[in-house]
Design a protein around this motif. Structure first.
Motif, PDB file in Angstrom:
ATOM      1  N   PHE A 194       0.651  -1.206   0.069  1.00  0.00           N
ATOM      2  CA  PHE A 194       0.107  -0.114   0.010  1.00  0.00           C
ATOM      3  C   PHE A 194       0.710   1.191  -0.020  1.00  0.00           C
ATOM      4  N   LYS A 195       0.242   2.288  -0.534  1.00  0.00           N
ATOM      5  CA  LYS A 195       1.012   3.684  -0.509  1.00  0.00           C
ATOM      6  C   LYS A 195       1.435   4.006   0.850  1.00  0.00           C
ATOM      7  N   GLU A 196       2.321   4.559   0.898  1.00  0.00           N
ATOM      8  CA  GLU A 196       2.889   4.988   2.272  1.00  0.00           C
ATOM      9  C   GLU A 196       2.170   6.083   3.107  1.00  0.00           C
ATOM     10  N   GLY A 197       1.853   5.768   4.219  1.00  0.00           N
ATOM     11  CA  GLY A 197       0.721   6.623   5.017  1.00  0.00           C
ATOM     12  C   GLY A 197      -0.497   6.254   4.881  1.00  0.00           C
ATOM     13  N   THR A 198      -0.822   5.061   4.183  1.00  0.00           N
ATOM     14  CA  THR A 198      -2.368   4.508   4.087  1.00  0.00           C
ATOM     15  C   THR A 198      -2.981   4.268   5.545  1.00  0.00           C
ATOM     16  N   LEU A 199      -1.782   3.634   6.126  1.00  0.00           N
ATOM     17  CA  LEU A 199      -2.314   3.082   7.693  1.00  0.00           C
ATOM     18  C   LEU A 199      -2.905   4.152   8.484  1.00  0.00           C
ATOM     19  N   GLY A 200      -2.616   5.440   8.315  1.00  0.00           N
ATOM     20  CA  GLY A 200      -2.909   6.583   8.915  1.00  0.00           C
ATOM     21  C   GLY A 200      -4.050   7.369   8.271  1.00  0.00           C
ATOM     22  N   GLU A 201      -4.630   6.893   7.238  1.00  0.00           N
ATOM     23  CA  GLU A 201      -5.484   7.662   6.369  1.00  0.00           C
ATOM     24  C   GLU A 201      -6.996   6.754   6.297  1.00  0.00           C
ATOM     25  N   TYR A 202      -7.674   7.263   7.563  1.00  0.00           N
ATOM     26  CA  TYR A 202      -8.961   6.430   7.827  1.00  0.00           C
ATOM     27  C   TYR A 202     -10.161   7.624   8.231  1.00  0.00           C
ATOM     28  N   ARG A 203     -11.246   7.218   8.229  1.00  0.00           N
ATOM     29  CA  ARG A 203     -12.454   7.882   8.467  1.00  0.00           C
ATOM     30  C   ARG A 203     -12.871   7.856   9.749  1.00  0.00           C
ATOM     31  N   GLU A 204     -13.294   8.991  10.513  1.00  0.00           N
ATOM     32  CA  GLU A 204     -13.647   8.738  11.814  1.00  0.00           C
ATOM     33  C   GLU A 204     -15.257   8.767  11.707  1.00  0.00           C
ATOM     34  N   ASN A 205     -15.793   8.126  12.669  1.00  0.00           N
ATOM     35  CA  ASN A 205     -17.395   7.748  12.629  1.00  0.00           C
ATOM     36  C   ASN A 205     -17.844   9.102  13.241  1.00  0.00           C
ATOM     37  N   ARG A 206     -18.814   9.536  12.593  1.00  0.00           N
ATOM     38  CA  ARG A 206     -19.570  10.877  12.993  1.00  0.00           C
ATOM     39  C   ARG A 206     -21.150  10.450  13.387  1.00  0.00           C
ATOM     40  N   GLY A 207     -21.216   9.262  13.618  1.00  0.00           N
ATOM     41  CA  GLY A 207     -22.664   8.885  13.721  1.00  0.00           C
ATOM     42  C   GLY A 207     -23.342   9.392  14.955  1.00  0.00           C
ATOM     43  N   GLU A 208     -22.615   9.473  16.167  1.00  0.00           N
ATOM     44  CA  GLU A 208     -22.758   9.800  17.580  1.00  0.00           C
ATOM     45  C   GLU A 208     -23.190  11.324  17.337  1.00  0.00           C
ATOM     46  N   ARG A 209     -22.307  12.037  16.647  1.00  0.00           N
ATOM     47  CA  ARG A 209     -22.382  13.630  16.463  1.00  0.00           C
ATOM     48  C   ARG A 209     -23.761  13.806  15.836  1.00  0.00           C
ATOM     49  N   ALA A 210     -24.059  13.149  14.686  1.00  0.00           N
ATOM     50  CA  ALA A 210     -25.248  13.340  13.975  1.00  0.00           C
ATOM     51  C   ALA A 210     -26.537  13.086  15.064  1.00  0.00           C
ATOM     52  N   GLY A 211     -26.284  11.927  15.545  1.00  0.00           N
ATOM     53  CA  GLY A 211     -27.623  11.695  16.511  1.00  0.00           C
ATOM     54  C   GLY A 211     -27.438  12.827  17.784  1.00  0.00           C
ATOM     55  N   LEU A 212     -26.363  13.381  18.114  1.00  0.00           N
ATOM     56  CA  LEU A 212     -26.444  14.580  19.466  1.00  0.00           C
ATOM     57  C   LEU A 212     -27.139  15.809  18.536  1.00  0.00           C
ATOM     58  N   ARG A 213     -26.738  16.011  17.607  1.00  0.00           N
ATOM     59  CA  ARG A 213     -27.411  17.309  16.956  1.00  0.00           C
ATOM     60  C   ARG A 213     -28.991  16.746  16.621  1.00  0.00           C
ATOM     61  N   ARG A 214     -29.443  15.717  16.255  1.00  0.00           N
ATOM     62  CA  ARG A 214     -30.808  15.583  15.843  1.00  0.00           C
ATOM     63  C   ARG A 214     -31.531  15.586  17.163  1.00  0.00           C
ATOM     64  N   THR A 215     -30.842  15.177  18.358  1.00  0.00           N
ATOM     65  CA  THR A 215     -31.721  15.097  19.787  1.00  0.00           C
ATOM     66  C   THR A 215     -31.750  16.594  20.133  1.00  0.00           C
ATOM     67  N   ILE A 216     -30.802  17.268  20.066  1.00  0.00           N
ATOM     68  CA  ILE A 216     -31.138  18.932  20.335  1.00  0.00           C
ATOM     69  C   ILE A 216     -32.081  19.524  19.474  1.00  0.00           C
ATOM     70  N   PHE A 217     -32.018  19.297  18.283  1.00  0.00           N
ATOM     71  CA  PHE A 217     -32.789  19.788  17.237  1.00  0.00           C
ATOM     72  C   PHE A 217     -34.597  19.310  17.638  1.00  0.00           C
ATOM     73  N   ASN A 218     -34.410  18.142  17.823  1.00  0.00           N
ATOM     74  CA  ASN A 218     -35.999  17.498  18.239  1.00  0.00           C
ATOM     75  C   ASN A 218     -36.225  18.140  19.497  1.00  0.00           C
ATOM     76  N   ALA A 219     -35.559  18.488  20.232  1.00  0.00           N
ATOM     77  CA  ALA A 219     -35.872  19.306  21.817  1.00  0.00           C
ATOM     78  C   ALA A 219     -36.288  20.640  21.574  1.00  0.00           C
ATOM     79  N   GLY A 220     -36.355  21.104  20.281  1.00  0.00           N
ATOM     80  CA  GLY A 220     -36.619  22.427  20.139  1.00  0.00           C
ATOM     81  C   GLY A 220     -35.570  23.614  19.887  1.00  0.00           C
ATOM     82  N   PHE A 221     -34.361  23.381  19.744  1.00  0.00           N
ATOM     83  CA  PHE A 221     -33.340  24.107  19.358  1.00  0.00           C
ATOM     84  C   PHE A 221     -32.968  23.993  17.889  1.00  0.00           C
ATOM     85  N   PRO A 222     -33.242  24.720  17.005  1.00  0.00           N
ATOM     86  CA  PRO A 222     -32.765  24.360  15.516  1.00  0.00           C
ATOM     87  C   PRO A 222     -31.636  25.146  15.234  1.00  0.00           C
ATOM     88  N   GLY A 223     -31.080  25.837  15.951  1.00  0.00           N
ATOM     89  CA  GLY A 223     -29.636  26.380  15.757  1.00  0.00           C
ATOM     90  C   GLY A 223     -28.464  25.522  15.474  1.00  0.00           C
TER      91      GLY A 223
END
Length: 470
Positions: A194-223
């Protein structure tokens, strides 16, 4: 992480689009494994229609034979979502020394990779998995690991076709594949570099963050909630999950008890986020002060946990009162069996009730310890700040505790008293009538007395410090 269970499923049981659907799910799942993404967004990312995606979901939710259920339908804040059910969820953590997994490398989500045949995707997954486990960008396979008999994933022709597909897709700059032989055995092997540096090229999971924003939005804060604020709020959430489970694992609590604590951690965190969202309209400066936002959320979490502690204490006391009625259980057993029974048989009859009591009492002790640690930590931080600032006061003056930190301790004390008084009132009004009022309120009354003693000691300590000569 692409855990071993997921890895083996992807190698044997999915089409090319289903392969991508699993990788997409791993990138958008929260700590419980719930996929925090609408179907239209997933379909768009996969380059397919919502209609076809629904067919995939039907397959994943209705497995045949010995295949696992990949998607489990769940309800979250009134929304119909799916939990990705292959491998452990991140809230359980993983053991870096024993757990085998593959990182979610960036190339898995490139259009060139999505356009590959399923054989080419499997070939790259096998190489990436070994790269992740060995932590080396150069990995080797014996030829028979790909082609050995009629049950193998590849024939020699299919193997070469997969290699050609990888190069034709323009992925030759990512990885080179070559055949060679071992120096002594002359057995044929395949080298993936593999190309040099591939080991460090990975995606971070942002699912929890999406859920956090959705919970706050559903609670009545659209910002918008910035990433900086989200990261601080997530730190509070991670602390809840880890600390709730820490003592349970140490005590080797049964798996169903640990599962109950995880469910409780999610409930406490979600309820706190909803209240945080409702409070944001009047506290918008929190959106520009990540540390203050997390401190504000942490206080809400403390109050929520205190309430759950009271509920489990009452539940344990209610179950104990039932356990103590030995003659009652003896009568029920004899009526059910139509004969006399001895107390050994009665004990067998009430064993499920005893286990339920042990679970409720154990969870109460976990939550009680958590609340004590939280309170002591906050008071300790405030008193240390007061003492540090007092030591910096000019020696000719009599030090006076700073107003902000002193008031914080007083407010914390009063809020805790108010919360306990409310819980005592609720238990008195809605508590189990089979439990005497004194027993219903014993745990919380004792808790309040302990907290009162603790705050009195802290107040005396600060008064003595303030009165001492510099």
């Amino acid at each position: 992480m692409i855990y071993e269970e997921t890895y083996h499923y992807l190698l044997k049981h999915v089409s090319s689009t289903e392969f991508d659907a699993c990788l997409y799910s791993l990138l958008h799942s929260d700590w419980d494994g719930v996929i925090q993404s609408p179907l239209h967004a997933m379909a768009s990312s996969l380059g397919t229609s919502e209609k076809y995606l629904k067919q995939i979901i039907r397959k994943f939710t209705s497995p045949k034979g010995d295949l696992p259920q990949v998607f489990v339908p769940v309800q979250q804040d009134g929304d119909a979502l799916y939990k990705f059910n292959l491998g452990p969820t991140s809230n359980l953590g993983f053991n870096r020394k024993t757990d085998r997994y593959c990182k979610k490398y960036r190339f898995f989500y490139h259009e060139a990779f999505k356009g590959l045949t399923i054989s080419a995707k499997r070939l790259l997954l096998m190489a990436a998995y070994r790269m992740s486990v060995s932590k080396s960008e150069e990995v080797m396979f014996d030829y028979h690991e790909f082609v050995s008999d009629s049950t193998s994933l590849f024939t020699r022709q299919r193997l070469f076709e997969a290699m050609d597909a990888i190069y034709e897709a323009g992925l030759g700059d990512l990885v080179t594949i070559a055949f060679t032989s071992k120096a002594f055995s002359k057995k044929e092997v395949m080298m993936f570099t593999f190309k040099e540096g591939t080991l460090g090229e990975y995606r971070e999971n942002r699912g929890e963050r999406a859920g956090l924003r959705r919970t706050i939005f559903n609670a009545g804060f659209p910002g918008h909630i910035s990433d900086a604020v989200c990261m601080e709020l997530e730190r509070v959430g991670k602390y809840i999950f880890r600390s709730f489970l820490k003592d349970a694992k140490k005590a080797e609590a049964p798996s169903d008890t640990q599962k109950e604590l995880l469910t409780l951690a999610r409930f406490v965190y979600s309820q706190a986020l909803k209240k945080f969202g409702k409070a944001l309209r009047a506290n918008k400066p929190l959106l520009t002060e990540p540390k203050q936002a997390s401190a504000y959320l942490s206080t809400i979490v403390y109050n929520e946990t205190l309430e759950q502690m009271a509920k489990y204490a009452h539940q344990a006391e209610s179950i104990k009162s039932l356990l103590d009625r030995e003659h009652f259980h003896k009568e029920i057993s004899e009526k059910a069996l139509g004969r006399e029974v001895n107390y050994m048989e009665v004990n067998q009859h009430i064993e499920p009730i005893r286990l339920k009591f042990q679970q409720a009492d154990f969870i109460y002790s976990i939550l009680n310890g958590w609340c004590e640690e939280w309170l002591i930590s906050r008071v300790k931080t405030a008193t240390e700040t007061i003492e540090t600032e007092e030591e910096m006061t000019a020696p000719t003056t009599n030090p006076v505790p700073t107003r902000t930190d002193s008031e914080y301790i007083i407010a914390l004390r009063n809020d805790t008293y108010d919360q306990l008084d409310k819980l005592l009132a609720l238990i008195g009004k809605f508590g189990n009538a089979a439990v005497s009022p004194s027993n219903q309120q014993y745990t919380l009354t004792r808790k309040k007395e302990t907290i009162q003693s603790y705050f009195a000691i802290q107040r005396d300590r600060l008064d003595a410090f303030a009165a001492s000569p510099s």
